[in-house]
Design a protein around this motif. Structure first.
Motif, PDB file in Angstrom:
ATOM      1  N   TYR A 253      47.414 -33.016 -12.953  1.00 33.37           N
ATOM      2  CA  TYR A 253      47.773 -31.845 -12.164  1.00 33.37           C
ATOM      3  C   TYR A 253      46.624 -31.438 -11.241  1.00 33.37           C
ATOM      4  O   TYR A 253      45.455 -31.677 -11.549  1.00 33.37           O
ATOM      5  N   PRO A 254      46.944 -30.760 -10.130  1.00 32.86           N
ATOM      6  CA  PRO A 254      45.877 -30.241  -9.264  1.00 32.86           C
ATOM      7  C   PRO A 254      45.289 -28.930  -9.754  1.00 32.86           C
ATOM      8  O   PRO A 254      44.290 -28.469  -9.215  1.00 32.86           O
ATOM      9  N   GLU A 255      45.887 -28.317 -10.772  1.00 33.07           N
ATOM     10  CA  GLU A 255      45.377 -27.067 -11.317  1.00 33.07           C
ATOM     11  C   GLU A 255      45.841 -26.930 -12.761  1.00 33.07           C
ATOM     12  O   GLU A 255      46.946 -27.388 -13.103  1.00 33.07           O
ATOM     13  N   PRO A 256      45.057 -26.332 -13.632  1.00 34.79           N
ATOM     14  CA  PRO A 256      45.439 -26.194 -15.048  1.00 34.79           C
ATOM     15  C   PRO A 256      46.383 -25.014 -15.237  1.00 34.79           C
ATOM     16  O   PRO A 256      45.977 -23.925 -15.646  1.00 34.79           O
ATOM     17  N   TYR A 257      47.650 -25.240 -14.965  1.00 35.12           N
ATOM     18  CA  TYR A 257      48.625 -24.142 -14.993  1.00 35.12           C
ATOM     19  C   TYR A 257      48.724 -23.485 -16.369  1.00 35.12           C
ATOM     20  O   TYR A 257      49.179 -22.341 -16.485  1.00 35.12           O
ATOM     21  N   TRP A 258      48.309 -24.186 -17.428  1.00 33.61           N
ATOM     22  CA  TRP A 258      48.407 -23.631 -18.777  1.00 33.61           C
ATOM     23  C   TRP A 258      47.399 -22.503 -19.032  1.00 33.61           C
ATOM     24  O   TRP A 258      47.451 -21.869 -20.075  1.00 33.61           O
ATOM     25  N   THR A 259      46.495 -22.252 -18.085  1.00 30.59           N
ATOM     26  CA  THR A 259      45.583 -21.107 -18.227  1.00 30.59           C
ATOM     27  C   THR A 259      46.148 -19.869 -17.535  1.00 30.59           C
ATOM     28  O   THR A 259      45.434 -18.877 -17.372  1.00 30.59           O
ATOM     29  N   ARG A 260      47.418 -19.925 -17.123  1.00 24.58           N
ATOM     30  CA  ARG A 260      48.106 -18.770 -16.558  1.00 24.58           C
ATOM     31  C   ARG A 260      49.204 -18.325 -17.529  1.00 24.58           C
ATOM     32  O   ARG A 260      49.592 -19.093 -18.429  1.00 24.58           O
ATOM     33  N   PRO A 261      49.735 -17.107 -17.372  1.00 24.65           N
ATOM     34  CA  PRO A 261      50.816 -16.654 -18.265  1.00 24.65           C
ATOM     35  C   PRO A 261      51.956 -17.656 -18.308  1.00 24.65           C
ATOM     36  O   PRO A 261      52.318 -18.263 -17.292  1.00 24.65           O
ATOM     37  N   ILE A 262      52.530 -17.832 -19.477  1.00 24.94           N
ATOM     38  CA  ILE A 262      53.561 -18.844 -19.674  1.00 24.94           C
ATOM     39  C   ILE A 262      54.725 -18.609 -18.710  1.00 24.94           C
ATOM     40  O   ILE A 262      55.125 -17.480 -18.442  1.00 24.94           O
ATOM     41  N   GLY A 263      55.228 -19.691 -18.160  1.00 28.90           N
ATOM     42  CA  GLY A 263      56.276 -19.610 -17.151  1.00 28.90           C
ATOM     43  C   GLY A 263      55.743 -19.766 -15.748  1.00 28.90           C
ATOM     44  O   GLY A 263      56.477 -20.127 -14.829  1.00 28.90           O
ATOM     45  N   PRO A 344      73.651 -28.503 -15.384  1.00 24.09           N
ATOM     46  CA  PRO A 344      74.412 -29.383 -16.281  1.00 24.09           C
ATOM     47  C   PRO A 344      73.815 -29.351 -17.679  1.00 24.09           C
ATOM     48  O   PRO A 344      72.599 -29.196 -17.851  1.00 24.09           O
ATOM     49  N   PHE A 345      74.680 -29.464 -18.687  1.00 23.93           N
ATOM     50  CA  PHE A 345      74.185 -29.450 -20.062  1.00 23.93           C
ATOM     51  C   PHE A 345      73.243 -30.624 -20.279  1.00 23.93           C
ATOM     52  O   PHE A 345      73.525 -31.750 -19.887  1.00 23.93           O
ATOM     53  N   THR A 346      72.144 -30.350 -20.856  1.00 26.88           N
ATOM     54  CA  THR A 346      71.168 -31.411 -21.105  1.00 26.88           C
ATOM     55  C   THR A 346      70.421 -31.122 -22.393  1.00 26.88           C
ATOM     56  O   THR A 346      70.240 -29.964 -22.784  1.00 26.88           O
ATOM     57  N   SER A 347      70.021 -32.157 -23.047  1.00 21.10           N
ATOM     58  CA  SER A 347      69.202 -31.999 -24.253  1.00 21.10           C
ATOM     59  C   SER A 347      67.726 -31.971 -23.901  1.00 21.10           C
ATOM     60  O   SER A 347      66.878 -31.993 -24.777  1.00 21.10           O
ATOM     61  N   GLN A 348      67.426 -31.951 -22.594  1.00 19.07           N
ATOM     62  CA  GLN A 348      66.043 -31.971 -22.133  1.00 19.07           C
ATOM     63  C   GLN A 348      65.782 -30.797 -21.183  1.00 19.07           C
ATOM     64  O   GLN A 348      65.583 -30.982 -19.987  1.00 19.07           O
ATOM     65  N   PRO A 349      65.801 -29.569 -21.690  1.00 11.54           N
ATOM     66  CA  PRO A 349      65.532 -28.417 -20.814  1.00 11.54           C
ATOM     67  C   PRO A 349      64.097 -28.417 -20.321  1.00 11.54           C
ATOM     68  O   PRO A 349      63.216 -29.052 -20.902  1.00 11.54           O
ATOM     69  N   ALA A 350      63.879 -27.705 -19.224  1.00 12.10           N
ATOM     70  CA  ALA A 350      62.540 -27.614 -18.645  1.00 12.10           C
ATOM     71  C   ALA A 350      61.572 -26.986 -19.636  1.00 12.10           C
ATOM     72  O   ALA A 350      61.961 -26.193 -20.511  1.00 12.10           O
ATOM     73  N   LEU A 351      60.287 -27.346 -19.485  1.00 10.71           N
ATOM     74  CA  LEU A 351      59.254 -26.871 -20.401  1.00 10.71           C
ATOM     75  C   LEU A 351      58.236 -26.023 -19.661  1.00 10.71           C
ATOM     76  O   LEU A 351      57.866 -26.307 -18.526  1.00 10.71           O
ATOM     77  N   ALA A 352      57.792 -24.970 -20.326  1.00  6.69           N
ATOM     78  CA  ALA A 352      56.724 -24.118 -19.808  1.00  6.69           C
ATOM     79  C   ALA A 352      55.585 -24.113 -20.807  1.00  6.69           C
ATOM     80  O   ALA A 352      55.804 -23.986 -22.014  1.00  6.69           O
ATOM     81  N   ILE A 353      54.367 -24.264 -20.311  1.00 10.37           N
ATOM     82  CA  ILE A 353      53.171 -24.194 -21.149  1.00 10.37           C
ATOM     83  C   ILE A 353      52.247 -23.167 -20.520  1.00 10.37           C
ATOM     84  O   ILE A 353      51.994 -23.192 -19.315  1.00 10.37           O
ATOM     85  N   GLY A 354      51.764 -22.232 -21.329  1.00 15.69           N
ATOM     86  CA  GLY A 354      50.880 -21.212 -20.777  1.00 15.69           C
ATOM     87  C   GLY A 354      50.451 -20.198 -21.813  1.00 15.69           C
ATOM     88  O   GLY A 354      50.646 -20.382 -23.022  1.00 15.69           O
TER      89      GLY A 354
END
Length: 641
Positions: A253-263, A344-354
């Protein structure tokens, strides 16, 4: 200001770190950022890049020698600041091998750059002066670079500073064919500002480009999504590539998004594209790697791999003790039931880390305290340096942050001149009179009149408001650094409150200098009658000179104290240490994929970089270290995947 000189006659120690508070640096960075943001809003340059994406195939390990069956590669980010730090990192990374901890770590035949390659803003000259010449001086050859029988391969993603000229300079080095004189004599196959590298053992390295938008664009998403689909990604040469379910991914990644509030600011029902990509990749992601913050730090998760910040390629050092780097980091899935049109229904929803205080069983990322570099104690001890940081000049005796103190002196003088205008006898019915006619005991009474003077005229009120606003926006990043449980509205109230307090201290300082200046100059009998033009001009000039000269010192001291206090409290992660020119605590990551497909990473650290270099009379790098206090490279962290 004149452009700095290039070439062999300018050693690394004469290529001084960026003085981030120098007025022309602030102006250039702000102007380029606003211009690039405006252009990106109207025409995203990433959407004009050729498709399909080029896949860099490095899936064949080394065919012979001591490292047969292995694959070695390096990662460096945030490079082009001061010459000492950047050249020291380049010197270690481009060495044929390093003998560390009783083990031979050979040079990687693949080098990945994680962005922010030159500061303060992207330009052809800054790239050459701060990045290209530092790395090319280590190579010191015009021949192609061969690493154990194989040509060196480069890949890179841009960060925000690379995008300050709309990634134009970055693209000239990394995405356009440069067969005549490629950077480092390397092979540079990528044709987009993002990349995909196929590695041995079922490993892939995917480098994302956020531009200045904190997200990938649609074309970029669709190229990576194709790799995960049944149809695969078919490249121009007819090859079809798939990331299989059992494959493993390094997500850069170009920035560590996980050091920001989740989402990361995304709506609950509408995740960002990179978060949707994370949902598709899921457990295949074994490492999330980013620069942007100029330190080293690792988080581990039992189920979701590792997250690493490694922005130690040469830029000033960021603290490791601040709130965003210490709060709980967790993963959660998006619920897109409210999305329009329906997902569409999926078993792979988007993920947020933070950052979040809400527990999610099995989704925690544990900060590995022993990996923090610089360590917590060293990081926190650096706060005090801000008190004098804005008085610092560079080693040549010119430039540096000291010009910011001069700017503050000028602003103090202008503010004092503006607010003292009602202090004339003609406004005596409103309580004003010439300030030298007040007694010293009237300090607080006159202060109340000073506050009245700040809003006495609409124009004066507007100018005072703009100057106070400048103090307030300095703490903008604290909005995302406050605890995730704090209401968004309260976040802004706290930020504006801190900024208002900072502005209030400056207001009191300006008034005090003006008041005591009038009192002291008023005691000088040789000035003559102050009701006459000559006496009034001399009196006003002496007071103004005092406010300007002392105001620069006081203003810089107040500003430095603000940076020191906020940093000590664990805030201003990005800007709190920018005035310190931290050259030490640098390094890079070296990776190895072994014959069995296991991946091992070493963080190679340089605790103290050389402060002086001399010309090398023999073959090899242009300059060699000439500083006995400099430390040799060492292994600071090691982990496996």
């Amino acid at each position: 200001m004149p452009l700095p000189k290039l070439g062999r006659s300018v050693p690394p120690h004469e290529r001084h770190p960026v003085a981030w508070y120098q007025p022309d640096v602030l102006w250039t960075a702000a102007r380029q950022a606003l211009s690039s943001l405006d252009e990106l809003r109207n025409r995203d340059g990433r959407e004009s890049q050729p498709l399909p994406m080029k896949v860099i195939d490095r899936s064949e390990p080394e065919a012979g020698g001591d490292f047969k069956g292995q694959c070695w590669f390096d990662f460096i980010a945030d490079t082009g600041d001061g010459g000492n730090a950047c050249y020291a990192v380049a010197n270690a990374a481009l060495a044929d091998e390093l003998q560390l901890s009783g083990q031979t770590l050979p040079r990687g035949s693949l080098l990945m750059f994680g962005g922010d390659l030159a500061y303060p803003a992207a330009s052809t000259h800054d790239y050459r002066y701060r990045f290209v010449e530092m790395f090319e001086a280590v190579r010191n050859s015009h021949e192609p670079t061969i690493v154990r029988g194989r040509r060196l391969t480069l890949a890179a993603i841009p960060q925000n500073h690379d995008w300050m000229d709309s990634a134009s300079t970055f693209s000239r080095y990394f995405t356009r064919r440069n067969d005549s004189a490629p950077l480092l004599g390397a092979k540079i196959p990528q044709r987009q500002t993002y990349f995909c590298i196929r590695l041995p053992g079922g490993w892939w390295a995917l480098g994302l480009d956020f531009a200045l938008d904190h997200d990938i664009d649609r074309d970029q998403y669709e190229q990576f999504e194709a790799l995960l689909s049944e149809r695969g990604l078919v490249t121009d040469d007819g090859h079809e590539y798939h990331i299989e379910p059992e494959d493993r991914v390094l997500l850069i990644y170009p920035e560590p998004y996980w050091t920001r509030p989740i989402g990361d600011g995304a709506d609950d029902s509408h995740p960002k594209r990179y978060q949707t990509l994370e949902g598709l990749l899921r457990g295949r992601v074994k490492l999330r790697l980013a620069g942007d913050l100029h330190h080293y730090l690792r988080w581990d998760s039992v189920n979701w791999g590792r997250a690493v910040i490694c922005g130690t390629g040469g830029a000033f050092t960021h603290p490791t003790h601040t709130k965003p780097t210490k709060r709980p980091v967790r993963l959660q899935e998006f619920d897109t039931q409210d999305c329009i049109p329906p997902e569409p229904f999926t078993s792979q929803p988007a993920l947020a880390i933070g950052l979040t205080e809400k527990a999610h069983a099995g989704c925690e990322f544990e900060r590995i305290e022993a990996t923090a570099y610089p360590d917590i104690e060293t990081s926190r001890a650096g706060c005090i340096g801000n008190l004098l940081a804005l008085f610092r000049r560079d080693a040549s005796g010119g430039g540096g942050n000291a010009w910011f103190a001069v700017l503050l002196g000028a602003l103090y003088w202008f503010n004092a001149y503006l607010n003292s205008m009602p202090f004339v006898d003609s406004f005596e019915p409103d309580g004003f009179k010439a300030m030298w006619r007040f007694d010293m005991g009237d300090y607080w009474h006159v202060f109340m009149l000073w506050l009245k003077a700040m809003v006495f005229s609409p124009l004066g009120f507007l100018i005072n408001l703009l100057m106070a606003f400048g103090c307030m926006v300095m703490g903008r990043e604290t909005v995302d650094e406050l605890p995730p449980t704090v209401n968004p509205i309260c976040r802004w109230i706290i930020m504006w409150g801190i900024g208002a307090l900072h502005a209030a201290v400056h207001v009191l300082a300006v008034y005090s200098l003006e008041f005591w200046g009038h009192q002291l100059v008023g005691e000088l009998g040789w000035i003559g009658d102050r009701t006459e033009p000559a006496g009034l001009i001399v009196h006003s000039c002496l007071v103004g000179l005092g406010v300007f000269s002392i105001g620069g010192l006081v203003g810089a001291g107040v500003f430095g104290a603000y940076l020191a206090l906020m940093s000590r409290l664990g805030y201003l992660t990005n800007n709190g240490y920018s005035a310190l020119d931290g050259q030490d605590h640098k390094g890079f990551l070296r990776f190895r994929i072994d014959k069995d497909g296991g991946l091992t990473a070493w963080f190679i650290a340089l605790d103290r970089v050389p402060r002086k270099w001399r010309r090398n009379e023999g073959s090899g790098p242009v300059w060699v270290a000439d500083d006995e206090e400099a430390t040799a490279p060492r292994v600071r962290d090691k982990f496996g995947l």
